[in-house]
Each structure stands twice: as C-alpha cells, then as structure tokens.
Scaffold this motif. Structure first.
Motif, PDB file in Angstrom:
ATOM      1  N   ARG A 152      40.054  44.242  38.373  1.00 29.09           N
ATOM      2  CA  ARG A 152      38.624  43.974  38.548  1.00 29.09           C
ATOM      3  C   ARG A 152      38.355  42.529  38.161  1.00 29.09           C
ATOM      4  O   ARG A 152      38.570  42.127  37.026  1.00 29.09           O
ATOM      5  CB  ARG A 152      37.782  44.909  37.684  1.00 29.09           C
ATOM      6  CG  ARG A 152      37.819  46.355  38.150  1.00 29.09           C
ATOM      7  CD  ARG A 152      36.980  47.238  37.244  1.00 29.09           C
ATOM      8  NE  ARG A 152      35.555  47.014  37.443  1.00 29.09           N
ATOM      9  CZ  ARG A 152      34.844  47.580  38.419  1.00 29.09           C
ATOM     10  NH1 ARG A 152      35.434  48.380  39.279  1.00 29.09           N
ATOM     11  NH2 ARG A 152      33.561  47.333  38.528  1.00 29.09           N
TER      12      ARG A 152
ATOM     13  N   THR B 292      44.046  46.828  34.774  1.00 34.11           N
ATOM     14  CA  THR B 292      44.364  48.078  34.116  1.00 34.11           C
ATOM     15  C   THR B 292      45.628  48.677  34.706  1.00 34.11           C
ATOM     16  O   THR B 292      45.672  49.010  35.897  1.00 34.11           O
ATOM     17  CB  THR B 292      43.195  49.082  34.261  1.00 34.11           C
ATOM     18  OG1 THR B 292      41.975  48.394  33.952  1.00 34.11           O
ATOM     19  CG2 THR B 292      43.357  50.262  33.330  1.00 34.11           C
TER      20      THR B 292
ATOM     21  N   ASP C  55      36.335  45.526  42.238  1.00 34.76           N
ATOM     22  CA  ASP C  55      37.684  46.038  42.410  1.00 34.76           C
ATOM     23  C   ASP C  55      38.340  45.274  43.564  1.00 34.76           C
ATOM     24  O   ASP C  55      37.953  45.428  44.727  1.00 34.76           O
ATOM     25  CB  ASP C  55      37.613  47.538  42.725  1.00 34.76           C
ATOM     26  CG  ASP C  55      38.993  48.155  42.781  1.00 34.76           C
ATOM     27  OD1 ASP C  55      39.990  47.402  42.881  1.00 34.76           O
ATOM     28  OD2 ASP C  55      39.081  49.396  42.729  1.00 34.76           O
TER      29      ASP C  55
ATOM     30  N   ALA D 118      41.094  45.522  45.115  1.00 38.64           N
ATOM     31  CA  ALA D 118      41.749  46.309  46.160  1.00 38.64           C
ATOM     32  C   ALA D 118      40.754  46.799  47.211  1.00 38.64           C
ATOM     33  O   ALA D 118      41.120  47.058  48.347  1.00 38.64           O
ATOM     34  CB  ALA D 118      42.475  47.499  45.529  1.00 38.64           C
ATOM     35  N   ARG D 119      39.480  46.926  46.841  1.00 38.67           N
ATOM     36  CA  ARG D 119      38.484  47.455  47.765  1.00 38.67           C
ATOM     37  C   ARG D 119      37.799  46.381  48.580  1.00 38.67           C
ATOM     38  O   ARG D 119      36.972  46.686  49.445  1.00 38.67           O
ATOM     39  CB  ARG D 119      37.421  48.235  46.980  1.00 38.67           C
ATOM     40  CG  ARG D 119      37.950  49.539  46.462  1.00 38.67           C
ATOM     41  CD  ARG D 119      36.988  50.115  45.451  1.00 38.67           C
ATOM     42  NE  ARG D 119      37.461  51.414  45.004  1.00 38.67           N
ATOM     43  CZ  ARG D 119      37.125  52.559  45.585  1.00 38.67           C
ATOM     44  NH1 ARG D 119      36.303  52.576  46.609  1.00 38.67           N
ATOM     45  NH2 ARG D 119      37.609  53.702  45.137  1.00 38.67           N
TER      46      ARG D 119
ATOM     47  N   SER E 140      48.123  45.886  31.227  1.00 45.56           N
ATOM     48  CA  SER E 140      46.666  45.843  31.111  1.00 45.56           C
ATOM     49  C   SER E 140      46.297  44.580  30.345  1.00 45.56           C
ATOM     50  O   SER E 140      46.919  44.257  29.337  1.00 45.56           O
ATOM     51  CB  SER E 140      46.144  47.073  30.359  1.00 45.56           C
ATOM     52  OG  SER E 140      46.452  48.239  31.094  1.00 45.56           O
TER      53      SER E 140
ATOM     54  N   VAL F 155      48.465  47.604  35.812  1.00 46.98           N
ATOM     55  CA  VAL F 155      48.941  47.097  37.104  1.00 46.98           C
ATOM     56  C   VAL F 155      50.456  46.920  37.106  1.00 46.98           C
ATOM     57  O   VAL F 155      51.056  46.541  36.097  1.00 46.98           O
ATOM     58  CB  VAL F 155      48.280  45.751  37.504  1.00 46.98           C
ATOM     59  CG1 VAL F 155      46.815  45.938  37.794  1.00 46.98           C
ATOM     60  CG2 VAL F 155      48.512  44.693  36.449  1.00 46.98           C
TER      61      VAL F 155
ATOM     62  N   SER G 134      50.491  49.259  42.078  1.00 46.97           N
ATOM     63  CA  SER G 134      49.603  50.269  41.517  1.00 46.97           C
ATOM     64  C   SER G 134      48.739  49.650  40.433  1.00 46.97           C
ATOM     65  O   SER G 134      49.016  48.538  39.973  1.00 46.97           O
ATOM     66  CB  SER G 134      50.427  51.430  40.943  1.00 46.97           C
ATOM     67  OG  SER G 134      51.215  50.949  39.879  1.00 46.97           O
ATOM     68  N   GLY G 135      47.712  50.366  40.029  1.00 47.45           N
ATOM     69  CA  GLY G 135      46.805  49.852  39.011  1.00 47.45           C
ATOM     70  C   GLY G 135      45.600  49.169  39.640  1.00 47.45           C
ATOM     71  O   GLY G 135      45.557  48.974  40.853  1.00 47.45           O
ATOM     72  N   THR G 136      44.611  48.843  38.804  1.00 48.39           N
ATOM     73  CA  THR G 136      43.422  48.197  39.343  1.00 48.39           C
ATOM     74  C   THR G 136      43.189  46.827  38.712  1.00 48.39           C
ATOM     75  O   THR G 136      43.457  46.610  37.536  1.00 48.39           O
ATOM     76  CB  THR G 136      42.147  49.044  39.098  1.00 48.39           C
ATOM     77  OG1 THR G 136      42.053  49.282  37.690  1.00 48.39           O
ATOM     78  CG2 THR G 136      42.186  50.355  39.839  1.00 48.39           C
TER      79      THR G 136
END
Lengths: 262, 344
Positions: free
Chosen positions: A73, A9, A78, A80-81, A35, A11, A69-71
């Motif tokens: 999945r 999303t 996620d 990044a997490r 996206s 990114v 930036s952006g996510t």
C-alpha cells in the motif's frame, strides 16, 4: 496518526530462473515475506549485502516490480489493484533516484528536455521559470537547461536526476544507492541535498544503500536485509550502537573506519 | 637504511592526443620499503590509477612517463620489453578492482596461476606449475583447492575470484604489489576478509604494497603511510596518524570531514548530523590553472589570497606526531586553523 506513506505486508518476490539453470526450478526467492512501513516525512534506510533483496523490495513500492504475494500500500492505495492509469498517478507521487545518473539520463536529451518529459508524461505543461526554479532547488543554475549529460560532472548529473524526481512534487522518493557512483567530496553534497528535501519539504525517503555509515547519518530508522528477509529494524542510532542480529553485527564489524583506534 | 622496494622521483605522466600534450601527473615522488603499505588516495582525475600503471609500465596508448621509477633495483622507465616481462610478476604484480576482467573466461583458475608460474620460470613442468596453483589457492583461503583449480572464473563468487587473482599475482612472490581498489566491488564483510588476507600475505612475504583507493575507511585499516593526490599532484604525504589526526592540507581535512563514519563515538543522540561537503567537483591537472588546483574549492584560499591562484604550492615539511616520519603538504598555508573552515 496518519497512514504511512508506504506499507508492505508479508510481501514476497520469486524470480523465475530459466530452465532450471542456476538456482533450481523453483526459481529464486529474492524477497521472502517482508513487512515494512515508511512513515510520512521519515527517511528509512534499507541496508544489506548484494543479493539480499533490497533493490527488489524498494522497486515494489511503486509497482516497478510486482510482488508474487503480499500487499503493498503506497499512499493508501493497494498497488496491485491499480490499473495502468492508477499506476501512472501513483508514480507522480513516488519518484526514484538511481545509482548512476549517466545511465539513468538520456544522453541525447538536454536537461530541459529530460525535465519537460516528466511533465509531458503526466499531461502537464511547464514554463522555463518553473524549470529554472526546479534546478535552483537542487543547487544548479539556469545554464544547465541547455546542457547534455556528457557536459556535466557526476555530481551535477545526480542533481539533475534529483530535480527530475522532484518535478511532480512527490511524497516519497526511493533512492537506490544514490551516491555510490560519486566521488567522496561530492557524495556529501548530494546526501545533504536529500536531507534538506526531507526536512524542508517533508518528503519521505526509502534510501537503499550498502554503506552503513551513510545510512546511519541520513536515516531516521534502519531495516537490515539478509537473504530476502528483514532481520533487524529500529531507530538508526540504536541499531548501530547495539546491533542485535548476527548479520547486522557482521556488517557493523566489517565496515572499515576512517578512524584510528582510540 | 635498506634500499626501498619502490622509489619514484619526479614522475610526470602525459597524454598526447591530436598533437596536444598535457600532463595528468606531475612531479610525483615516493619511497616504499618492504613490508610497508603506502596508500595512494584520490578522487576522479587525481592520477592515482595512472600512477600505478606507470610503475608497471602499463600505460595506455598515447601516454608517456618521465622521471624515475625504480622497482627492486630495476629502472622501469628505461627497461626494454624483455626486462619488463621479467619484472612484471616477479618484481611487481598488480590486482585490480574488477576481478572478472583480470581473468580469461576460457581458462580455468589453475591455468591462470600455472601460466604465471611458467612465464616466470619456463623450466617448471606443467604438472609442477599446476601443483603450485593448488598450493597457492589453498594459501589464499579457497576451500577445496584441488577441485577449485578446475573451476572457471564465472563459477566463483566475486570474493573468491579476487582471492584467485591475488593467488595469481603473488605466486612468484613479487617484491611489490600494486592493489588498485582491490575491494571496491565487494560487500563489506568480504572486503574485510580480503584486506585481512592481503595483510597476512604481506607479512609472510615481506612485500611492499601500494594500495590505490578512494576510501579512507579502507586506507585506515590497511595503510602505514598515505599519499593524497589532487589533480595529478601530491597534496599531502605522511604517516596514517599524521594524515588522519593532523592533516596539513585543506583537501585532506575536507575529505576526512566528508567521509561518513559509523563510529559509535559519533553517537548523535537522535539528532541528525550532516557531513561537511567540499563544494564543486574534483578536477584534473589538464583543467587546473597555474595556481593550486584545489584553490577554487578551498575555504582557506581567501586567507592566503592571490598566491593560491597564481602559484602552485610545492610540498614542504610539516610537523609530525610521535614516530610519524616524513610529513609533507603542498599548501601555501603554514598550518591549518584548529577548527577548520575547510569548505566554503
């Protein structure tokens, strides 16, 4: 409907460039607010010219490239997490196949060692029978276990690379120009192998290629990239039957046909 | 009939290493007239690149050529170094896949072209050679040629570099251009531009072009005639139409079937189609047995039987379509079955 295997999303990825040389102090925006998603069991083809950002985008799917930036999945998580352990678990599930198998396989390791290392890296053990079954699934005989990369042809090596990707039963395979370095007569073998894996094992594919004809035949859906953005996306047949964006049209028109004018 | 620009008769190229000599190209013959393009198509080990280099007499150490090669009336295989220097650039020039390695990183683009001019004709002044370079860059479609001559190879994009290399190759108007995978490293849109440029310059100069390629797409948009090589031997020769629409060699038909096409006529209605692959991998003449080198991969070899394995087929004349010209195929089968079960 189940969650997509991959969902990106908005990114972006900005590469820093050294000392203002080249593309200026702001760096180079390789991916610009993209996206995109890959459904489970689907083969998504990502096409574009060199420098359009397609490889960078593909590498964000398994955390090899961290988005600015952006996510992202992947398989519901996620990226990044995820910590180091989480990423490791993710990469069991998302395998990669690269363009040049000779460069992506260790020349000092036999095929057996290469495959065993995948299991070891994830704290698993394996048996010879399992390895043989793995090789058979990509159309190679047990005799390949003892071979070194220089003892096999390009097509056979790419089969080994696919076997390595399959070792931990991934849900998604990112294939970045998987057949661009292969001879024409062999390329079709590898493409058919990947198509079989999708059909028989339900593996999803993110297939990156500059070759529109390959993408047309072997993808369900296509995304066209230009200068870091996706400019057009849709079902494969539709995109190539009536390309809408000027970039897609230019690519389609420029692709030489192995066909005489009717 | 005018004398051909290129005539090759029974060319054999062999490599010697560790006291062992082995052929990599055997009994190759071809003929190419001015203004025509002959595509040499093949995969790894086919000998297509080494054939191009044999014509230029640019073989690597340990390689030697036998047979006969005539370029613009000059016997290339018996020519001495002085004659060869004169021939290269003036009679025959070459463009390679990787433009970066064809250019010196230390010289600006203008110096490359000017050097080619002055090697060809030492009486040309530096200033005049430089002016020719500007002219030539303009001709190959490089914007701002007066400024571009001062640029260095790394400052050019891949497509612009390939244009500069073409300018360098053609500045002395050679009768024959050998283009070895000239667009393989380029994006498709740039590839189309470079192919169009080559066609245009060919028409303008009336030169013959030997296009070495692995890509039937490129061949289809550029060639008049096609020579298909497999493991160092001629598999098939014919007009583009005969090769594409009436292939007489199972390898040619197999390569066509294995090449993905974007063609709208192939609309699949949402169904996924598969390419028909040729099993196994391409081989080289060194690893081929006494029979047909393609036999181990050929789906039709069983129909012929023993003969394919023990006897290498010689090229024989095949039927041609209208206006097709010479059509040759080296296969023991007289004709391919209509629906080709080419691959096993």
């Amino acid at each position: 409907m189940s969650e997509p295997i991959l969902e990106m999303t908005d990114v972006s990825k900005r590469y820093r460039t050294a000392g203002g040389f080249g593309r200026g102090r702001k760096g180079f925006l390789a991916v610009d607010g993209v996206s995109l998603h890959v459904e489970r069991g689907e083969a998504l083809g990502l096409v574009g010219e060199s420098g359009s950002g397609k490889s960078t985008l593909a590498r964000m799917a398994n955390g090899l490239v961290v988005p600015t930036s952006g996510t992202v999945r992947t398989d519901g998580q996620d990226v990044a997490r995820l910590g180091r352990r989480g990423l490791r678990r993710l990469r069991r599930n998302v395998a990669m196949v690269f363009q040049d198998p000779l460069a992506s396989l260790n020349p000092l390791q036999t095929v057996r060692q290469t495959l065993e290392n995948v299991f070891r890296a994830h704290g698993e053990t394996t048996s010879t029978a399992e390895l043989v079954a793995l090789l058979e699934s990509v159309g190679l005989g047990a005799d390949y276990l003892g071979r070194y990369p220089h003892e096999a042809s390009g097509g056979q090596l790419q089969r080994v690379a696919v076997a390595r990707a399959l070792a931990l039963k991934p849900d998604l395979i990112i294939a970045d120009e998987p057949t661009s370095a292969l001879d024409v007569s062999v390329r079709a073998q590898i493409l058919n192998l990947l198509a079989d894996l999708q059909r028989d094992q339900g593996i999803s594919f993110l297939h990156v290629s500059h070759d529109l004809a390959v993408i047309r035949l072997y993808s369900d859906r296509v995304a066209v990239m230009q200068r870091g953005r996706i400019v057009e996306t849709g079902p494969s047949d539709e995109i190539f039957r009536s390309p809408q964006h000027p970039c897609t049209r230019a690519l389609v028109e420029a692709t030489p046909e192995a066909e005489l004018p009717a | 009939m005018p004398d051909p620009v290129l005539q090759v008769e029974d060319l054999c190229v062999s490599f010697t290493s560790g006291g062992v000599t082995a052929d990599v190209v055997r009994d190759l013959s071809m003929r190419l007239d001015g203004g025509r393009t002959l595509a040499v198509v093949g995969e790894s080990g086919s000998g297509k690149t080494i054939t191009g280099r044999a014509i230029m007499r640019l073989l690597p150490r340990g390689a030697s050529a036998r047979g006969r090669i005539v370029v613009a009336g000059r016997e290339m295989l018996s020519a001495d170094e002085r004659e060869l220097r004169r021939a290269r650039g003036s009679d025959v020039a070459m463009v390679f896949q990787d433009s970066m390695s064809a250019l010196s990183p230390y010289l600006d683009i203008g110096a490359h072209i000017a050097q080619a001019v002055r090697l060809h004709d030492p009486s040309v002044t530096r200033r005049a050679a430089r002016a020719r370079a500007v002219e030539m860059l303009d001709r190959v479609g490089i914007p701002g040629p007066a400024d571009a001559v001062r640029r260095f190879p790394h400052e050019f994009s891949g497509g612009m570099r390939q244009r500069a290399v073409i300018a360098m190759a053609l500045v002395n108007r050679p009768a024959l251009l050998i283009a070895d995978e000239p667009t393989t490293a380029l994006d498709v849109t740039v590839q189309a531009q470079i192919l169009a440029l080559l066609r245009e310059l060919q028409q303008e100069y009336g030169m013959a072009m030997l296009l070495i390629s692995h890509d039937f797409g490129v061949v289809g948009s550029a060639a008049d005639d096609v020579l298909v090589l497999y493991a160092g031997r001629q598999a098939e020769y014919g007009s583009l139409r005969d090769i594409f629409d009436h292939p007489a060699h199972p390898y040619t038909a197999g390569l066509r079937a294995a090449t993905p096409r974007l063609d709208a006529r192939l609309d699949t209605g949402g169904e996924r189609t598969r390419l028909r692959a040729i099993p196994g991998a391409p081989t080289s003449l060194r690893d081929a047995g006494p029979g047909c080198a393609f036999a181990p991969r050929c789906g039709l070899a069983d129909q012929v039987g023993e003969r394919c394995v023990v006897e290498a087929p010689l090229p024989t004349v095949r039927p041609t379509s209208e206006g097709g010209g010479l059509h040759l195929a080296a296969c023991h089968l007289d004709r391919l079955p209509a629906t080709q079960e080419v691959a096993r």
